[in-house]
Scaffold this active site. Structure first.
Site, PDB file in Angstrom:
ATOM      1  N   GLU A 171       0.012   9.128   0.814  1.00 18.46           N
ATOM      2  CA  GLU A 171      -0.496   9.237   2.176  1.00 18.46           C
ATOM      3  C   GLU A 171       0.290   8.382   3.172  1.00 18.46           C
ATOM      4  OE1 GLU A 171      -3.971   9.910  -0.631  1.00 18.46           O
ATOM      5  OE2 GLU A 171      -2.226   8.612  -0.530  1.00 18.46           O
ATOM      6  N   ASN A 172       1.041   7.401   2.684  1.00 22.56           N
ATOM      7  CA  ASN A 172       1.831   6.539   3.552  1.00 22.56           C
ATOM      8  C   ASN A 172       3.318   6.893   3.525  1.00 22.56           C
ATOM      9  OD1 ASN A 172      -0.369   5.159   4.502  1.00 22.56           O
ATOM     10  ND2 ASN A 172      -0.213   3.513   3.009  1.00 22.56           N
ATOM     11  N   ASP A 214       0.835  -1.214   0.000  1.00 22.80           N
ATOM     12  CA  ASP A 214       0.000   0.000   0.000  1.00 22.80           C
ATOM     13  C   ASP A 214       0.865   1.257   0.000  1.00 22.80           C
ATOM     14  OD1 ASP A 214      -2.455   1.314  -0.170  1.00 22.80           O
ATOM     15  OD2 ASP A 214      -2.712   1.398   2.008  1.00 22.80           O
TER      16      ASP A 214
END
Length: 173
Positions: free
Chosen positions: A34-35, A30
Site C-alpha cells: 500500500e506504500n 512501514d
C-alpha cells in the site's frame, strides 16, 4: 518478461532506495504494498513515510503493519534500519506467492510465526531457488545477520532478472 523479473526489478529498485534512505539515517518502518506506487512509466515510488524516523540510534517504538513487522518489533526490542531489510524479504515473498509469509488466522498467531520465523515456501515450480535464497537471507531473526541491501544487487537472481538499465528499475522517493 521472464517469470519473476518484475519482482526482481522492483526488489532491486526498492533495495537501492532503502539503502539511500539508510545512508541518510532514515528508517521507513512501514514498507508494504500500500506504500508503493507505480508511475505512468512503471517506476516504483515509496510513500507512507508516517512511521519514518531519522535516527542513528536504536528505536523502541512498535509501529508498522502487522504482517510486515520484524521480530525485534514484535518482541518489543530495540530496532534500527534493518527492519526495512526484513520488510523487503516479506515483500519479495508476497510478490512471488501472493500472500505475506507469516499471515495467520489471528494477530497472536501471526506474531508467533514472525518471532519463530516460521517460514515455508509453497511448492511453486516457477519461483526460482535464487529468489528463495534472497528471501531466506532477509527473513533472519537475528537482525545483525540479515542481508545488507547493497549486496542484493550482486545476487544471481537479481543480476539475471533485473535489468539495471531498464527505465522501470529506477526508483524515486
Amino acid at each position: 518478461m521472464r517469470e519473476g523479473s518484475w519482482t526482481a526489478m522492483y526488489i532491486a529498485s526498492l533495495a537501492q532506495a532503502l539503502a539511500y534512505c539508510h545512508e541518510k539515517d532514515v528508517i521507513h518502518r512501514d514498507i508494504k504494498p500500500e506504500n508503493l506506487l507505480l508511475d505512468h512509466e512503471g517506476r516504483l515510488k515509496i510513500t507512507g513515510f508516517g512511521w519514518s524516523v531519522q535516527s542513528k540510534s536504536k528505536r523502541h517504538t512498535m509501529c508498522g503493519t502487522l504482517d510486515y513487522l520484524a521480530p525485534e518489533m514484535v518482541e518489543n526490542k530495540a530496532h534500527d534500519y534493518v527492519v526495512d531489510n526484513w520488510t523487503l524479504g516479506i515483500l519479495c515473498y508476497e510478490f512471488l506467492y501472493g500472500v505475506p509469509p507469516f499471515e495467520a488466522e489471528s494477530q497472536t498467531d501471526t506474531f508467533r510465526r514472525i518471532v519463530k520465523v516460521d517460514l515455508s515456501f509453497p511448492s511453486t515450480p516457477q519461483v526460482f531457488a535464487e529468489a528463495k535464497n534472497l528471501i531466506s537471507r532477509l527473513l533472519v531473526k537475528d537482525s545483525s545477520k540479515r542481508l545488507f541491501l547493497q549486496k542484493i544487487m550482486k545476487l544471481p537472481w537479481i543480476m539475471k532478472n533485473a535489468d539495471p538499465m531498464d527505465k522501470c528499475s529506477k526508483l524515486d522517493l
